[in-house]
Design a protein around this motif. Sequence first.
Motif, mmCIF file in Angstrom:
data_model
loop_
_atom_site.group_PDB
_atom_site.id
_atom_site.type_symbol
_atom_site.label_atom_id
_atom_site.label_comp_id
_atom_site.label_asym_id
_atom_site.label_seq_id
_atom_site.Cartn_x
_atom_site.Cartn_y
_atom_site.Cartn_z
ATOM 1 N N PHE A 1 0.829 -1.198 0.000
ATOM 2 C CA PHE A 1 0.000 0.000 0.000
ATOM 3 C C PHE A 1 0.864 1.249 0.000
ATOM 4 O O PHE A 1 1.660 1.474 0.910
ATOM 5 N N LEU A 2 0.670 2.022 -1.025
ATOM 6 C CA LEU A 2 1.407 3.274 -1.142
ATOM 7 C C LEU A 2 1.082 4.155 0.067
ATOM 8 O O LEU A 2 -0.069 4.244 0.487
ATOM 9 N N TYR A 3 2.025 4.817 0.596
ATOM 10 C CA TYR A 3 1.843 5.756 1.713
ATOM 11 C C TYR A 3 1.252 5.097 2.950
ATOM 12 O O TYR A 3 0.578 5.737 3.753
ATOM 13 N N SER A 4 1.447 3.781 3.092
ATOM 14 C CA SER A 4 0.870 3.091 4.245
ATOM 15 C C SER A 4 1.455 3.631 5.544
ATOM 16 O O SER A 4 2.649 3.892 5.652
ATOM 17 N N THR A 5 0.575 3.785 6.528
ATOM 18 C CA THR A 5 1.033 4.282 7.830
ATOM 19 C C THR A 5 1.120 3.141 8.834
ATOM 20 O O THR A 5 1.471 3.357 9.986
ATOM 21 N N GLY A 6 0.737 1.947 8.410
ATOM 22 C CA GLY A 6 0.760 0.810 9.327
ATOM 23 C C GLY A 6 -0.525 0.670 10.129
ATOM 24 O O GLY A 6 -0.681 -0.244 10.925
ATOM 25 N N GLU A 7 -1.479 1.576 9.870
ATOM 26 C CA GLU A 7 -2.721 1.550 10.650
ATOM 27 C C GLU A 7 -3.552 0.296 10.358
ATOM 28 O O GLU A 7 -4.075 -0.335 11.287
ATOM 29 N N LEU A 8 -3.636 -0.059 9.078
ATOM 30 C CA LEU A 8 -4.401 -1.260 8.730
ATOM 31 C C LEU A 8 -3.723 -2.498 9.312
ATOM 32 O O LEU A 8 -4.381 -3.425 9.781
ATOM 33 N N SER A 9 -2.399 -2.505 9.332
ATOM 34 C CA SER A 9 -1.666 -3.640 9.913
ATOM 35 C C SER A 9 -1.992 -3.771 11.393
ATOM 36 O O SER A 9 -2.197 -4.870 11.897
#
Length: 336
Positions: free
Chosen positions: A20-28
């Motif tokens: 995921f582009l620009y992922s912040t790790g929130e979904l993880s």
Amino acid sequence: MADQSFQTLGEFIIDKQEDFLYSTGELSRLLSAIRLASKVVNRQVNKAGIANIIGKVGSSNIQGEEQQKLDVLANDIFIEALSQREVVCGIASEENDDFITVRTGPNAHLSKYVVLIDPLDGSSNIDVNVSVGTIFSIYRRVSEPGTPVILEDFLQKGVNQAAAGYVVYGSSTMIVYTTGNGVNGFTLDPSLGTYYLSHPSMKFPENGKIYSINEGNYIKFPQGVKDYLKYCQKEEDDRPYTARYIGSLVSDFHRNMIKGGIYIYPSTAQSPNGKLRLLYECNPMALLTEQAGGKCTDGFQRILEIEPTELHQRVPFFCGNTKMVEEAEEFMKNAQ
Ligand code: AHM
Ligand code: MG
């Protein structure tokens, strides 16, 4: 032992974050909270027979269905795990009348995700030791982060899902999920309390021979479904198909995805929208189905394109191998 996969779900989630582009790790972090809650629920489901958690609590949910003790417990466990870690800004559950706004802590409302969940699907099967499941669906909110969630954050079309999946508490416990890049399945090693990748890139086989429907309701089915069932039972080509129905959507779906089949919960004369709920059951299963190369419709139109109007909305449900669903749709169309 040589066949043991050593990729854990935890590692997999982190590896895939880069997709995921620009992922912040929130979904993880959100998926990790679901992973943890599923282990707690698994522990409860496993000891149901000895822990006085079988049976009914004496209350009904919004749909007037009796709540089982484990339903209520699983609901509490998932809501606690998700809200305490502040990985979501709102939760809607099949067990609750209305959605919950997550308010705790300094990061209140800051998350961009909402979760819709059926914490323990098929719970009428618990008393008799038959597999049950959890189904979850994750969306990005449409309202402004930092403000309380609104109904529109939850009433989104299934195509907008950021992720969806289920846990099956079966002869072994598995998490199967998708973030829109295929479907992967992980099996819990109960001695270690760790999920390992056991079913990478799950796909419906091209041909299926299983049909799953509560045939006891035959008399109430629409003519198209009745005609399709007769077709399934006819001795011709690769038919008759095999009937398999557990009455636990997650388990019926899981078997059909692996072995090839169709699951139908149609409208009936008394329930024109069928039984299953669009937001908690049908949309997450539809995303998984399509990601696994299958098809999922209400008999006529794609489930993922249906515009929801209310949280507990129901919808007829046809789901499985593309070929089988298209055959069933043909019968629906011809009976119109
Ligand atoms: P639930 O959410 O109240 O447990 O109901 C959903 C379940 C599904 O798991 C299952 O496929 C279906 O209801 C079975 O319904 P029926 O007993 O009418 O065949
Ligand atoms: Mg359910």
